[in-house]
Write an enzyme that holds these catalytic residues in place. Structure first.
Site, PDB file in Angstrom:
ATOM      1  CG  HIS A  70      42.094  51.782  43.753  1.00 60.36           C
ATOM      2  ND1 HIS A  70      43.327  51.233  43.483  1.00 60.36           N
ATOM      3  CD2 HIS A  70      41.628  51.118  44.837  1.00 60.36           C
ATOM      4  CE1 HIS A  70      43.584  50.257  44.355  1.00 60.36           C
ATOM      5  NE2 HIS A  70      42.567  50.174  45.185  1.00 60.36           N
ATOM      6  CG  HIS A  73      42.046  45.730  51.523  1.00 57.44           C
ATOM      7  ND1 HIS A  73      42.971  44.734  51.633  1.00 57.44           N
ATOM      8  CD2 HIS A  73      42.243  46.296  50.298  1.00 57.44           C
ATOM      9  CE1 HIS A  73      43.693  44.693  50.532  1.00 57.44           C
ATOM     10  NE2 HIS A  73      43.267  45.626  49.711  1.00 57.44           N
ATOM     11  CG  ASP A 102      39.955  48.769  48.285  1.00 61.88           C
ATOM     12  OD1 ASP A 102      40.578  49.397  47.401  1.00 61.88           O
ATOM     13  OD2 ASP A 102      39.904  47.526  48.312  1.00 61.88           O
ATOM     14  CG  HIS A 134      36.173  48.239  38.330  1.00 51.44           C
ATOM     15  ND1 HIS A 134      37.427  48.212  37.772  1.00 51.44           N
ATOM     16  CD2 HIS A 134      36.320  47.743  39.584  1.00 51.44           C
ATOM     17  CE1 HIS A 134      38.293  47.699  38.642  1.00 51.44           C
ATOM     18  NE2 HIS A 134      37.645  47.429  39.757  1.00 51.44           N
TER      19      HIS A 134
HETATM   20  O1  DOR Z   1      38.662  45.060  44.969  1.00 52.80           O
HETATM   21  C1  DOR Z   1      39.734  45.611  44.747  1.00 52.80           C
HETATM   22  N1  DOR Z   1      39.875  46.462  43.711  1.00 52.80           N
HETATM   23  N2  DOR Z   1      40.779  45.320  45.525  1.00 52.80           N
HETATM   24  C2  DOR Z   1      42.020  45.741  45.256  1.00 52.80           C
HETATM   25  O2  DOR Z   1      42.922  45.437  46.006  1.00 52.80           O
HETATM   26  C3  DOR Z   1      42.271  46.540  44.029  1.00 52.80           C
HETATM   27  C4  DOR Z   1      41.049  47.230  43.573  1.00 52.80           C
HETATM   28  C5  DOR Z   1      41.150  47.804  42.191  1.00 52.80           C
HETATM   29  O3  DOR Z   1      42.174  48.418  41.853  1.00 52.80           O
HETATM   30  O4  DOR Z   1      40.174  47.701  41.445  1.00 52.80           O
END
Ligand code: DOR
Length: 430
Positions: free
Chosen positions: A63, A233, A306, A310
Site C-alpha cells: 500500500h 496474505h 502487505d 499508518h
Molecule cells: O492489515 C492490513 N492493512 N490489511 C489489509 O488488508 C489492508 C491494509 C491497509 O490498507 O492498511
C-alpha cells in the site's frame, strides 16, 4: 550509467544458478554475466565479494497510500523504503482516496512513481467500483492505463456472483485477480485472531474460518467456471491446506503469505501492541508452522510484504480503534533470511518466492539475472546483524511489531533499471 558488479555470489532462481561470478549492467539491462568480466570505458565497479547478488525483489502486495493518504506514505517515501529493503518492483493496492478504479488515478500513481525514480511501480486496480463489492470496475480502462492486476484488498469481494464475473472479465484483459480472502460475516467486528489470547485480552476475535470460508468460495468458482485467482496474505494452516488440495487438482490458484505470518503469532498482541494489529491477524503458533510447511512444499508461491504504513497518531490508540497494518518493506528480506537461517526454507527457494515466482504469476518483467533481463539487482550482506529501529525507516509508517528485534542480512546496494538507487552507506541515490 554502466556498472560492473564483481565477484559476488550470484543466486538466480529463474535458472537455478548459484556461483561466484560478475554481472555487467548497461542500458538498463543485464548485458553480460560470467567469470572474469572486465570493465570497459565509463564503467563503475562494485566489489561484491562476500555478498549475495540476487534479482531485485518483486513485492506483489503493498500500500503506497497515494493519492489521499499522503500523511501515511507517499509513492516517493514508499519507493525509498522499498529499495532500502532490496525491493525493485512494487505492486500497490487500490484502497487509496480516490480508489484506483479508473485511468486517472492509475496515471497519477504512475506519474508520482516516475518522479520518484526509485522502485518500479505497478498499480493494482480495484475489482469493483469504489471497492464497494457491487459493480465491476472498468477493467479494460485499468489494463490500458497500466494496472497489472485487480483487487479490492482491505475488503473481500463478498458476492460470489460478482467474483465469478470479475474472474471472467479480468482474464479478457490479462489482469490477475487477487482476493483478500475474508468472510466478513464470520470475521464480524474482530480485531485480532479469535483464540486464547483474544479471550485473555477481552478483544473480539477473527476466527480462522473467516479465511477458510472465503478461500473455499474462491476455489469453488475457479473449479466450476475456470479462470484463475491469487489468494493474498494467507495466514492459516487450514487455508494453506485447502490451497494445497486445489493445486493438486490442477486448478489455477496461486498464493502469497507475508513475513509476519511466518515469524509471529497472536502472542505478539499481548500488551495490546497495536503495531501487531494486522488483517488478516497474526494467528497461532500452529498456523505459523503450517505456513512455513506450505512455503517449503511450494503451495505458497510468493512472499509479499502487505506493507501497510499508518501514522503514529492512528496506531497510538485503543487496540479496537487502531487501523490494521504493518510497515513491511524494510524488514521483509531479513525476516525471510531468518527462515532460511533456521533451516526451514532453502535460500534458492526463498529468493524464488520474492523474484521469479511473482514475476511469472503476474507476467512482470524482471525476477531473473539472465543476460538481456532488466538490470534490477540487489546486493545483500548475509552476515550483517542489525536491530530494527523504526525511527530509521525511510517509510513514513513506523508501525512494526519487529521493533527492537535483531535481524541478520542487510541490503548493501539496490539497482533499478541499471541505476544504483540505494547504497548502505550513502542511503538513497537519485
Ligand atoms: O492489515 C492490513 N492493512 N490489511 C489489509 O488488508 C489492508 C491494509 C491497509 O490498507 O492498511
Amino acid at each position: 550509467m554502466k556498472w560492473l558488479i564483481i565477484g559476488g555470489r550470484i543466486l538466480d532462481p529463474a535458472s537455478g544458478r548459484d556461483e561466484v561470478a560478475d554481472l555487467l549492467l548497461e542500458g538498463g539491462s543485464i548485458r553480460k554475466t560470467g567469470q572474469g568480466l572486465t570493465a570497459g570505458r565509463g564503467f563503475h565497479t562494485v566489489d561484491a565479494s562476500g555478498l549475495l547478488v540476487i534479482p531485485g525483489l518483486i513485492d506483489m502486495h503493498c500500500h503506497l497510500r497515494e493519492p489521499g493518504f499522503e500523511y501515511k506514505e507517499t509513492v516517493a517515501s514508499g519507493c525509498a523504503a522499498a529499495v532500502k529493503g532490496g525491493i525493485t518492483s512494487v505492486m500497490c493496492m487500490a484502497n487509496t482516496d480516490p480508489v484506483n478504479d479508473c485511468a486517472s488515478v492509475t496515471a497519477h500513481i504512475l506519474d508520482k512513481a516516475q518522479q520518484a525514480g526509485l522502485a518500479k511501480v505497478y498499480p493494482i486496480g480495484a475489482i469493483t467500483k469504489g471497492l464497494k463489492g457491487e459493480s465491476l470496475a472498468e477493467m479494460a480502462e485499468l489494463a490500458e492505463s497500466g494496472c497489472v492486476a485487480v483487487s479490492d484488498d482491505g475488503r473481500p469481494v463478498h458476492s460470489g456472483g460478482v467474483m465469478r464475473r470479475a474472474i471472467e472479465y479480468a482474464s479478457v484483459f490479462g489482469l490477475l485477480v487477487i482476493d483478500h480472502a475474508e468472510d466478513l460475516s464470520i470475521a464480524g467486528e474482530g480485531v485480532m485472531h479469535e483464540g486464547f489470547v483474544s479471550t485473555k485480552l477481552g478483544l473480539e476475535g477473527i476466527p480462522s474460518a473467516a479465511a477458510l470460508s472465503e478461500i473455499a468460495r474462491n476455489i469453488a468458482l475457479v473449479r466450476e467456471f475456470g479462470g484463475r485467482i491469487h489468494i493474498a496474505h494467507v495466514s492459516t494452516r487450514s487455508g494453506a491446506n485447502l490451497i494445497h488440495h486445489a493445486k493438486a487438482e490442477g486448478l489455477s490458484i496461486t498464493a502469497e503469505t507475508c513475513p509476519h505470518f511466518f515469524t509471529l503469532d497472536h502472542e505478539a498482541v499481548m500488551g495490546f501492541d497495536t503495531d501487531a494489529k494486522v488483517n488478516p491477524p497474526l494467528r497461532t503458533a500452529d498456523d505459523v508452522e503450517g505456513i512455513i510447511e506450505r512455503l517449503a512444499d511450494g503451495t505458497i508461491d510468493a512472499i509479499a510484504t502487505d506493507h501497510a504504513p499508518h501514522h503514529r497518531d492512528e496506531k497510538d490508540r485503543e487496540f479496537d480503534l487502531a487501523p490494521f497494518g504493518i510497515s513491511g518493506f524494510e524488514t521483509a528480506l531479513a525476516l525471510t533470511l531468518g527462515l532460511v537461517g533456521k533451516g526451514r526454507l532453502g535460500l534458492m527457494d526463498a529468493i524464488a518466492k520474492w523474484t521469479v515466482n511473482p514475476a511469472r504469476i503476474v507476467g512482470l518483467p524482471g525476477g531473473s539475472l539472465a543476460e538481456g533481463e532488466p538490470a534490477d539487482v540487489t546486493l545483500v550482506d548475509m552476515e550483517a546483524e542489525w536491530i530494527v529501529d523504526p525511527d530509521r525507516f525511510l517509510s513514513k509508517g513506523r508501525n512494526t511489531p519487529f521493533k527492537g528485534m535483531k535481524l541478520k542480512g542487510e541490503v548493501v546496494n539496490t539497482f533499478v533499471g541499471g541505476r544504483m538507487v540505494y547504497d548502505r552507506e550513502k542511503g538513497i541515490i537519485n
